[in-house]
Design a protein around this motif. Structure first.
Motif, PDB file in Angstrom:
ATOM      1  N   MET A   1       0.851  -1.171   0.000  1.00  0.00           N
ATOM      2  CA  MET A   1       0.000   0.000   0.000  1.00  0.00           C
ATOM      3  C   MET A   1       0.900   1.239   0.000  1.00  0.00           C
ATOM      4  N   ARG A   2       0.613   2.135  -0.918  1.00  0.00           N
ATOM      5  CA  ARG A   2       1.449   3.335  -0.988  1.00  0.00           C
ATOM      6  C   ARG A   2       1.212   4.237   0.239  1.00  0.00           C
ATOM      7  N   PRO A   3       2.233   4.975   0.621  1.00  0.00           N
ATOM      8  CA  PRO A   3       2.173   5.773   1.856  1.00  0.00           C
ATOM      9  C   PRO A   3       0.991   6.746   1.929  1.00  0.00           C
ATOM     10  N   ILE A   4       0.634   7.370   0.817  1.00  0.00           N
ATOM     11  CA  ILE A   4      -0.471   8.334   0.850  1.00  0.00           C
ATOM     12  C   ILE A   4      -1.787   7.658   1.250  1.00  0.00           C
ATOM     13  N   LEU A  42      -8.623   3.408  -5.209  1.00  0.00           N
ATOM     14  CA  LEU A  42      -9.720   2.577  -4.717  1.00  0.00           C
ATOM     15  C   LEU A  42      -9.407   1.094  -4.916  1.00  0.00           C
ATOM     16  N   MET A  43      -8.902   0.734  -6.084  1.00  0.00           N
ATOM     17  CA  MET A  43      -8.556  -0.666  -6.346  1.00  0.00           C
ATOM     18  C   MET A  43      -7.399  -1.125  -5.477  1.00  0.00           C
ATOM     19  N   GLU A  44      -6.475  -0.236  -5.202  1.00  0.00           N
ATOM     20  CA  GLU A  44      -5.362  -0.579  -4.316  1.00  0.00           C
ATOM     21  C   GLU A  44      -5.881  -0.871  -2.905  1.00  0.00           C
ATOM     22  N   ALA A  45      -6.802  -0.050  -2.432  1.00  0.00           N
ATOM     23  CA  ALA A  45      -7.393  -0.280  -1.112  1.00  0.00           C
ATOM     24  C   ALA A  45      -8.188  -1.580  -1.097  1.00  0.00           C
ATOM     25  N   ALA A  46      -8.953  -1.828  -2.140  1.00  0.00           N
ATOM     26  CA  ALA A  46      -9.749  -3.052  -2.222  1.00  0.00           C
ATOM     27  C   ALA A  46      -8.856  -4.286  -2.248  1.00  0.00           C
ATOM     28  N   THR A  47      -7.775  -4.226  -2.992  1.00  0.00           N
ATOM     29  CA  THR A  47      -6.836  -5.345  -3.071  1.00  0.00           C
ATOM     30  C   THR A  47      -6.214  -5.610  -1.706  1.00  0.00           C
ATOM     31  N   TRP A  48      -5.780  -4.552  -1.044  1.00  0.00           N
ATOM     32  CA  TRP A  48      -5.182  -4.699   0.287  1.00  0.00           C
ATOM     33  C   TRP A  48      -6.197  -5.311   1.254  1.00  0.00           C
ATOM     34  N   TRP A  49      -7.428  -4.835   1.208  1.00  0.00           N
ATOM     35  CA  TRP A  49      -8.481  -5.258   2.137  1.00  0.00           C
ATOM     36  C   TRP A  49      -8.931  -6.684   1.858  1.00  0.00           C
ATOM     37  N   ARG A  51      -7.885  -9.082  -0.936  1.00  0.00           N
ATOM     38  CA  ARG A  51      -6.933 -10.131  -1.325  1.00  0.00           C
ATOM     39  C   ARG A  51      -5.812 -10.324  -0.316  1.00  0.00           C
ATOM     40  N   THR A  52      -5.206  -9.234   0.107  1.00  0.00           N
ATOM     41  CA  THR A  52      -4.048  -9.342   0.985  1.00  0.00           C
ATOM     42  C   THR A  52      -4.430  -9.819   2.381  1.00  0.00           C
ATOM     43  N   HIS A  53      -5.492  -9.230   2.949  1.00  0.00           N
ATOM     44  CA  HIS A  53      -5.843  -9.536   4.337  1.00  0.00           C
ATOM     45  C   HIS A  53      -7.135 -10.331   4.498  1.00  0.00           C
ATOM     46  N   GLN A  54      -7.857 -10.552   3.416  1.00  0.00           N
ATOM     47  CA  GLN A  54      -9.097 -11.333   3.431  1.00  0.00           C
ATOM     48  C   GLN A  54     -10.047 -10.874   4.537  1.00  0.00           C
ATOM     49  N   GLU A  59     -14.982  -4.081   9.262  1.00  0.00           N
ATOM     50  CA  GLU A  59     -14.012  -4.495  10.277  1.00  0.00           C
ATOM     51  C   GLU A  59     -13.859  -3.377  11.292  1.00  0.00           C
ATOM     52  N   LYS A  60     -13.418  -3.723  12.464  1.00  0.00           N
ATOM     53  CA  LYS A  60     -13.176  -2.729  13.511  1.00  0.00           C
ATOM     54  C   LYS A  60     -12.035  -1.805  13.070  1.00  0.00           C
ATOM     55  N   ALA A  61     -12.216  -0.523  13.289  1.00  0.00           N
ATOM     56  CA  ALA A  61     -11.188   0.452  12.927  1.00  0.00           C
ATOM     57  C   ALA A  61      -9.887   0.172  13.673  1.00  0.00           C
ATOM     58  N   THR A  62      -9.989  -0.306  14.911  1.00  0.00           N
ATOM     59  CA  THR A  62      -8.779  -0.621  15.682  1.00  0.00           C
ATOM     60  C   THR A  62      -7.986  -1.747  15.021  1.00  0.00           C
ATOM     61  N   LYS A  63      -8.676  -2.718  14.434  1.00  0.00           N
ATOM     62  CA  LYS A  63      -8.005  -3.821  13.730  1.00  0.00           C
ATOM     63  C   LYS A  63      -7.278  -3.299  12.501  1.00  0.00           C
ATOM     64  N   ILE A  64      -7.924  -2.392  11.761  1.00  0.00           N
ATOM     65  CA  ILE A  64      -7.326  -1.822  10.559  1.00  0.00           C
ATOM     66  C   ILE A  64      -6.073  -1.026  10.923  1.00  0.00           C
ATOM     67  N   ILE A  65      -6.144  -0.249  11.983  1.00  0.00           N
ATOM     68  CA  ILE A  65      -4.976   0.519  12.434  1.00  0.00           C
ATOM     69  C   ILE A  65      -3.833  -0.435  12.765  1.00  0.00           C
ATOM     70  N   ALA A  66      -4.120  -1.491  13.494  1.00  0.00           N
ATOM     71  CA  ALA A  66      -3.078  -2.456  13.857  1.00  0.00           C
ATOM     72  C   ALA A  66      -2.436  -3.077  12.619  1.00  0.00           C
ATOM     73  N   LEU A  67      -3.228  -3.436  11.634  1.00  0.00           N
ATOM     74  CA  LEU A  67      -2.696  -4.006  10.400  1.00  0.00           C
ATOM     75  C   LEU A  67      -1.815  -3.006   9.656  1.00  0.00           C
ATOM     76  N   LEU A  68      -2.306  -1.787   9.551  1.00  0.00           N
ATOM     77  CA  LEU A  68      -1.551  -0.755   8.836  1.00  0.00           C
ATOM     78  C   LEU A  68      -0.234  -0.433   9.537  1.00  0.00           C
ATOM     79  N   GLU A  69      -0.269  -0.366  10.842  1.00  0.00           N
ATOM     80  CA  GLU A  69       0.944  -0.025  11.586  1.00  0.00           C
ATOM     81  C   GLU A  69       1.955  -1.165  11.615  1.00  0.00           C
TER      82      GLU A  69
END
Length: 71
Positions: A1-4, A42-49, A51-54, A59-69
């Motif tokens: 996922m790109r930094p932006i 949008l497709m990059e976010a969808a792919t990350w969400w 395909r990458t993480h299934q 999902e809980k925002a706290t879970k997403i933060i943990a994955l991103l960090e």
């Protein structure tokens, strides 16, 4: 996922938690306006969400933060 996209997702997750509490759920669509003004991002976010993480649609925002960090 790109930094932006990562920074935007983190910001939005934190905003949602601030507004609605730590149990708030969201989908990757929350990272975008109601119109599709950046289809590649949008497709990059969808792919990350999906395909990458299934992840489920919501999902809980706290879970997403943990994955991103952790990346």
């Amino acid at each position: 996922m790109r930094p932006i996209l990562k920074q935007k997702a983190l910001r939005i997750c934190r905003q949602k938690i601030e507004q609605k509490g730590g149990n708030v759920g969201l989908s990757f669509y929350a990272f975008f306006a109601n119109r599709n003004d950046d289809p590649e991002l949008l497709m990059e976010a969808a792919t990350w969400w999906i395909r990458t993480h299934q992840l489920d649609h919501f999902e809980k925002a706290t879970k997403i933060i943990a994955l991103l960090e952790s990346e």
